[in-house]
Design an enzyme around this catalytic site. Structure first.
Site, PDB file in Angstrom:
ATOM      1  CG  HIS A 221      -1.707   1.211   1.436  1.00 33.47           C
ATOM      2  ND1 HIS A 221      -1.330   2.159   2.359  1.00 33.47           N
ATOM      3  CD2 HIS A 221      -2.819   1.686   0.832  1.00 33.47           C
ATOM      4  CE1 HIS A 221      -2.192   3.158   2.319  1.00 33.47           C
ATOM      5  NE2 HIS A 221      -3.102   2.905   1.401  1.00 33.47           N
TER       6      HIS A 221
ATOM      7  CD  GLU B  59      -2.673   2.499  -3.539  1.00 37.75           C
ATOM      8  OE1 GLU B  59      -3.124   3.651  -3.427  1.00 37.75           O
ATOM      9  OE2 GLU B  59      -3.129   1.529  -2.882  1.00 37.75           O
ATOM     10  CG  HIS B  60      -0.230   6.230  -0.488  1.00 28.99           C
ATOM     11  ND1 HIS B  60      -0.626   7.377   0.148  1.00 28.99           N
ATOM     12  CD2 HIS B  60      -1.240   5.350  -0.339  1.00 28.99           C
ATOM     13  CE1 HIS B  60      -1.826   7.196   0.667  1.00 28.99           C
ATOM     14  NE2 HIS B  60      -2.224   5.970   0.389  1.00 28.99           N
TER      15      HIS B  60
ATOM     16  CD  GLU C 165      -5.095   5.183   2.949  1.00 30.62           C
ATOM     17  OE1 GLU C 165      -3.966   5.607   2.632  1.00 30.62           O
ATOM     18  OE2 GLU C 165      -5.758   4.403   2.234  1.00 30.62           O
TER      19      GLU C 165
END
Lengths: 427, 423
Positions: free
Chosen positions: A68, A71-72, A143
């Site tokens: 993740h 991905e960012h 997040e």
């Protein structure tokens, strides 16, 4: 140009497929009359991939949440970020990471091929610096905290923690504030170099577009020579015991009524393709027959005020793990569980009713048909099933093939109270 | 883009058909329009819940569900939403297109069922069944209380409540807890009779169905009431905040939720309204916007941040999730972005990217049946009829000075902050 055709007769859709010399599989779904164009570029790399080796090297272990994080960070470019390039073309770009996949995608209604080039370019061009990695930690921490305040999310991950002792599916997708804090630029590059080779990736395109041009533009954007350095990936296989970690997981959060997830761990795992999808379909039919809105059980729970319309049941079937989850809100989740267990024990002796099976099969045909209205949903489902050797276009045909006997057999196998976990978020 | 036909097929009942042949399912949505007022809001929340419990023919939810399942998983559900100070109760049917399933009667059968739910509720002694009503009252009570579960949304709704405490717009769309004890099978049934008799009805049809055919099927299958339809007044949008209202609420949470409410009092009838739409998008409409680039990308203060408008009430909300101790800093950075626009610090690139993003969304709308149904229904309320391409032209024509003029009218009304600090 040559490509295969994948047919979905019932849904009246065709997907064209071509494998490039570098190993990338490219799929194109022609959608006449759609203004929206969609392209996704996905790698078989998700939050579950925490221990792996590349080209027979040493096993490497990386911090939780790294897929993740990557991905960012992939949106970062030497001169600005990838969002800007799509914004200039009026397209929406985004990405998601789940347990098994990371996917980058855009939707546009114009300048499709330019957007497509940008998608390929930014995913192929990592640019991580100590500084930009550090800066992202603040955003990801927010997040994670957003999810910590989300009771539906918490009840689900607590369930997985109760269900799995070793399998990494028990970890939060984004990791923890602690694990992302110790993530480094080097960790990110190491994951990138292992999992982002075209041979571990899939491209899916949909829209009212010319198929020859679609394949041509994709091919032009990959350089010759990549085929020579195909990466061999070995993922560390965790041996997950058949038992569960904890039959009851409870946590307090600010909610009005307790929220629960009641799960069953599936131990008939390690299968792919047709066998896997047929199991998934059978269990989904089974769950709908037992827990659906027309079921005796739902009626009873509803009339007694134990559940409301949020009551739901679903099954997730991956190659190396699987579970069903019955979820809802209830003033007394323990009582709900008792009703369910009593009912299922009785049902195991009487068997299911064929009439219910026939009707639920019709229901799921219509329901699955409606999913094909969305090109993003179709694309994302197609890719995630493709990684499991399943052709999503055939889903409804296979749904029609599943028999009453198949479903009855799962009734006897699936609901084992020794593999049952109850997760509750209480006020 | 798509053919849209509008026709009054019965007194006070308008049929809107949007003909598209690319979907696998057809959508038929009945919108009943009511005023958003204290005396009705809870009744509107409760009524569809009771209606979905059973009909004269299918007396239980279980029987209703069975029938829907048999109709190839047709779904029939209701939502209660507010559009400005109007309260809309819908009944939505989604049913497989006949090109994909072998059942010629599917459309007729499912519309008949929909009519039964709306017009032929299951009754005992001429009223709603007491037991159904009690259960649904208890479900509605839980649903209203469950507002706190979704903190992001809760913060937005609470900001509106505080901001509009003297206006009907503050009313929560599901209703009010204090009204529930006084609702019984008698007064709800009386309200129901008014509701079906005098609510303006708009039927939105999106799918592979031609206007004349669907009109005939609807007129065959539905009973309509010839009562005089109520007139629902335009909401007032002339509130000037005298001072900034600051509200803090504390809960046991990990992330603070900040919502800022702004007034601008520019009505949708005003020629500068398109500039307002562009303004809101430029400020916080996505990854191209000032708030995203500044508050998230540059300052790492949040993961999500956006601005959005209530079209009918002309209220703008800015919302984000932050560390509790970053409250002052975040409010300051957000206000700076509004200031930037006011000063005219809008690059050509920002202007272009914003318009392109908006145009892209308008174009994409045609691929989503319920988005199209909502687009045309919004026009029923504003009585301004335009096609998607006319809307695109309006967006295209907005000039920078018009956005600056809109910015001048933005007034901060309320700052709501959900946090975890003890007062």
């Amino acid at each position: 140009m040559t490509y295969d055709e994948i047919q979905g007769k019932l849904v009246k859709e065709t997907i064209y497929r071509k494998k490039l010399t570098n190993g990338l599989e490219v799929f194109f779904l022609y959608k006449k009359g759609y203004a929206k164009q969609f392209a996704s570029f996905s790698t078989k790399f998700g939050s579950n991939d925490l221990k792996f080796s590349k080209n027979d090297g040493e096993m490497k272990e990386v911090p939780e949440g790294i897929a993740h994080f990557l991905e960012h960070k992939l949106f970062e470019e030497p001169n600005g970020n990838a969002f800007d390039r799509f914004a200039a073309l009026g397209a929406n770009v985004n990405a998601f990471t789940n347990f098994n996949i990371t996917s980058y995608y855009f939707t546009s209604t114009d300048h499709f091929y330019e957007n497509l080039k940008h998608l390929i370019t930014f995913v192929k061009t990592p640019y991580f610096t100590d500084e930009n990695v550090e800066k992202e930690k603040g955003i990801i921490a927010q997040e994670i905290k957003m999810y910590q305040d989300n009771p539906q999310w918490k009840v689900f991950f607590n369930l997985l923690k109760g269900m799995y002792e070793k399998h990494p599916v028990k970890n939060d997708i984004a990791g923890t504030v602690e694990s992302i804090t110790r993530t480094t630029k080097e960790d990110l590059y190491s994951c990138y170099e292992t999992f982002y080779h075209p041979s571990n990736m899939v491209m899916f395109i949909a829209g009212d577009l010319d198929k020859n041009k679609v394949f041509q533009v994709v091919e032009e954007n990959f350089s010759v020579g990549e085929e020579n350095n195909v990466v061999k990936i070995v993922r560390s296989e965790t041996v997950e015991p058949n038992g569960i970690a904890n039959p009851l997981v409870e946590e307090k959060l600010l909610v009005s009524t307790p929220i629960f997830n009641l799960g069953y761990k599936d131990i008939h795992v390690g299968i792919k393709g047709i066998e896997l999808i047929k199991k998934e379909i059978s269990i989904r039919l089974l769950l709908d027959i037992i827990f659906g809105k027309s079921s005796v059980l739902f009626e009873k729970l509803y009339d007694e005020g134990l559940v409301d319309h949020s009551f739901n049941a679903d099954y997730i079937g991956e190659v190396d793990y699987g579970h069903s989850i019955i979820s809802g809100e209830s003033t007394d989740p323990h009582m709900v569980k008792k009703y369910i267990n009593d009912y299922i024990e009785e049902l195991k002796t009487t068997g299911l009713d064929k009439e219910n099976f026939d009707r639920i099969q019709r229901k799921q045909i219509g329901e699955n048909l409606s999913y094909f209205n969305s090109i993003e949903y179709t694309g994302n489902s197609f890719v995630s099933y493709y990684f499991k050797d399943i052709n999503y276009l055939e889903y409804i045909e296979l749904l029609k093939e599943v028999t009453f006997e198949d479903v009855n057999q799962h009734l006897l196998q699936h609901f084992d109270i020794n593999r049952q976990v109850l997760s509750i978020i209480k006020p | 883009m798509n053919e849209h036909i509008r026709e009054e097929i019965f007194k006070g009942v308008n049929l809107h058909t949007i003909i598209v042949d690319k979907f696998k399912t057809n959508l038929i949505k009945f919108n009943f329009q009511r005023p958003l007022i204290q005396g009705e809001s809870t009744l509107n929340g409760l009524l569809p819940m009771v209606l979905h419990r059973g009909t004269e023919n299918l007396q239980t939810s279980k029987m209703l569900s069975k029938e829907l399942e048999y109709l190839y998983g047709a779904y029939l559900n209701s939502n209660v939403v507010k559009k400005g100070e109007r309260h809309i109760v819908d009944f939505t049917l989604g049913v497989a297109d006949l090109n994909f399933v072998e059942d010629r009667n599917l459309l007729n059968e499912s519309l008949k069922l929909m009519n039964d739910v709306i017009n032929k509720p299951y009754k005992e002694n001429g009223l709603f069944k007491k037991e159904y009503l009690q259960q649904e009252k208890s479900n509605l009570e839980k649903r209203i209380k469950a507002r706190v579960n979704d903190k992001n949304r809760y913060a937005v709704e609470r900001c509106i409540e505080e901001m509009c405490s003297e206006e009907n717009f503050a009313l929560y769309e599901q209703g009010r807890l204090e009204d529930l004890p006084n609702i019984n099978e008698n007064n709800l049934f009386n309200y129901y009779k008014q509701f079906i008799n005098n609510s303006p009805v708009d039927i939105m049809v999106v799918g592979n169905l031609n206007h004349a055919d669907i009109k005939k099927v609807i007129l065959d299958q539905f009973e309509f009431n010839s009562g005089e339809k109520i007139k629902i007044p335009r909401e007032k949008i002339d509130f000037i905040p005298k001072q900034i209202k600051k509200v803090r609420e504390s809960m046991d949470i990990s992330q603070g939720k900040l919502t800022m409410g702004f007034r601008n009092n520019i009505p949708y009838e005003d020629p500068s309204y398109p500039a307002l739409m562009v303004y809101v998008n430029l400020l916080g409409g996505g990854a191209h916007s000032k708030l995203f680039l500044k508050v998230r990308e540059e300052r790492s203060l949040c993961y999500y941040i956006y601005s959005k408008m209530d079209k009918f009430k002309s209220i703008m909300l800015v919302s984000c999730g932050i560390e509790v101790d970053k409250y002052d800093e975040t409010v300051e950075v957000i206000m700076q972005q509004l200031e930037e626009i006011k000063k005219g610090n809008i690059s050509n690139e920002e202007m272009e990217n914003t318009k392109k993003a908006m145009i892209n969304s308008v174009n994409e709308m045609g691929d989503n049946a319920s988005a199209m149904a909502d687009f045309y229904y919004g026009q029923v309320i504003t009585k301004q009829y335009y096609s998607p391409s006319q809307l695109i032209d309006q967006i295209q024509n907005v000039k920078k000075e018009e956005i600056v003029a809109v910015a001048e009218k933005m007034m901060l009304d309320t700052i709501y902050f959900l946090n975890n600090q003890q007062m």
